[in-house]
Design a protein around this motif. Structure first.
Motif: not given
Length: 479
Positions: A49-53, A221-235
């Motif tokens: 996944y890669k956002p179009a916007a 608990m703030m670490l997750s805000n720094c590390l995680f980003r939108s993404g995903g995959c279908s297989m």
């Protein structure tokens, strides 16, 4: 050691050597003769996944704007966040959930969560079905894994409804499985293939970030805000030998390890509420230790499955000669265990710079081996369970994957889990996939965050008396 002891040791090692030469080939022959040779799992295609916007992209400065919206933070918390972002290995073009971009991270609603999932699900699945020439009505099993969102009806039911899949489809919805959920989902499909021949399966793997943004001030608990980003995959998978010529990969072996019986490991990566009632994902300092122990347990089972007999024999003989080590499977690399005698490529979960560095050091990998994971972390961030497929996509875009190559895929997740597998490349691969618009720029000359040069003063000790509200940043001056 006296002469007699040395002779006894040599006799013992010679006996092991002879037994090894006889027993291992015999076991392999029996497996070939009586094993289920139709027990196979091919991956036909995958779509990341890669956002179009373009508006979804978040660099360091836009991330700082989001951080500054949290009025609960003081100077120390802000410094911690900036230092973490600068040293995380994450670049300037990762993607954030739309509700965070819109400033709704403190008050997300269900529709925001569902829209985030729909965008990832349907954009990747549309491309997957179009590229493969497979109809959604042909799918026999569907597995969806999203750890932090479990609505009713389930997310898998939304996909069945959208694509009007068959009434007899076997659908599964996995939650709470963490960053290694992709391989758990694939294992579920593989088990299904053992009882239904000539079947097709789909795995959808992502994470719900929008409604799970941490709005408190606890550093772990703030670490997750720094590390995680939108993404995903279908297989898309099959065990149909008639479709073998269309496959990109064949699953050779998969080993799952669950270290949850250990309290420290169970609690090192956990969703909790802080003292003020703000829910978030806590990452503790015990995580590295838990990952190492789970990795060792996993390798003890996996390595004999992927390394050639002579490499295992050499390791056994060296171990006997040098005695028991503190961490046998990790320190074995230092004794000359050649992992590349069994695999050519290493697909490491891009969970963070420390994860990549730790695996690289443990297995004695080169910077070339670690490059796909490092570049994925830089370009896309930690996309949780979907991250492995961006790493795989980088290898393919760089035209590294040739027919017959083997890929060692390594993942870690909350629980604590270590799930690893090996794929065989079925044909030369060169699809630029999700990397098409940027692969020529990778690897960049430097991974140093530009924020380091712009705002290096943030680390100066003599500024510790400053208050956050006294500071003027570049974006404030632009208003």
């Amino acid at each position: 050691m006296d002469l007699k002891s040395m002779n006894n040791m040599d006799l013992f090692m010679s006996t092991i050597f002879i037994l090894f030469l006889v027993v291992v080939p015999l076991l392999k022959l029996l497996d070939w003769l009586f094993g289920d040779r139709d027990d196979c799992c091919y991956m036909l295609n995958y779509e990341c996944y890669k956002p179009a916007a373009e508006s979804r992209k978040v660099g360091t400065e836009s991330s700082c704007r989001v951080v500054l919206r949290n009025k609960k933070l003081g100077w120390e918390e802000y410094k911690f966040l900036l230092q973490t972002m600068v040293s995380s290995g994450i670049g300037e073009e990762t993607y954030s959930p739309q509700n965070v971009i819109d400033g709704k991270e403190e008050n997300p609603d269900l529709s925001d969560s569902i829209e985030e999932m729909d965008d990832i699900f349907f954009s990747t699945l549309d491309q997957l079905f179009a590229k493969s020439g497979i109809s959604p009505q042909e799918i026999d099993v569907l597995v969806v894994n999203v750890s932090l969102l479990s609505p009713e009806p389930s997310l898998s039911a939304r996909i069945v409804n959208r694509y009007k899949m068959r009434p007899d489809i076997k659908s599964y919805n996995l939650s709470g499985m963490g960053c290694s959920a992709s391989l758990i989902a694939i294992d579920l499909v593989r088990q299904f293939f053992k009882v239904q021949k000539r079947a097709l399966g789909v795995v959808v793997s992502t994470e719900s970030l929008g409604p799970n943004w941490y709005c408190g001030k606890e550093k772990s608990m703030m670490l997750s805000n720094c590390l995680f980003r939108s993404g995903g995959c279908s297989m898309l998978f099959t065990n149909n030998p008639d479709l073998k010529h269309l496959a990109n990969f064949k699953l050779k072996t998969l080993v799952r390890t669950h270290f949850g019986s250990n309290d420290e490991a169970y609690e090192c990566c956990i969703q909790v509420e802080d003292d003020n009632g703000y829910r978030g994902f806590r990452l503790t300092k015990k995580l590295t230790k838990a990952a190492a122990k789970a990795f060792i347990i996993n390798l003890k089972v996996l390595l004999p499955k992927i390394l050639p007999p002579w490499e295992i024999l050499r390791y056994v003989l060296v171990s006997l000669r040098w005695g028991k080590q503190k961490n046998p499977m990790l320190e074995a690399v230092g004794q000359g265990l050649n992992l590349k005698s069994g695999v050519e490529h290493f697909c490491i979960h891009p969970g963070g710079r420390a994860v990549i560095d730790g695996v690289g050091k443990s297995l004695g990998l080169s910077e070339y081996d670690l490059e796909p994971a490092r570049m994925t972390l830089h370009r896309f961030g930690n996309t949780s369970a979907g991250g492995l497929w961006y790493v795989l996509g980088y290898m393919e875009a760089k035209k590294r994957l040739k027919k017959g190559d083997r890929i060692f895929m390594i993942s870690f997740g909350a629980g604590f889990k270590c799930n690893n597998c090996v794929w065989e490349v079925m044909r030369d691969l060169d699809d630029p996939n999700v990397w098409a618009d940027c692969v020529d720029r990778y690897p960049p000359k430097t991974l140093v965050n530009p924020f380091t040069h712009k705002y290096g003063w943030i680390n100066a000790e003599y500024l510790s008396f400053f208050r956050l509200e006294d500071c003027v940043f570049a974006w404030d001056m632009e208003k």
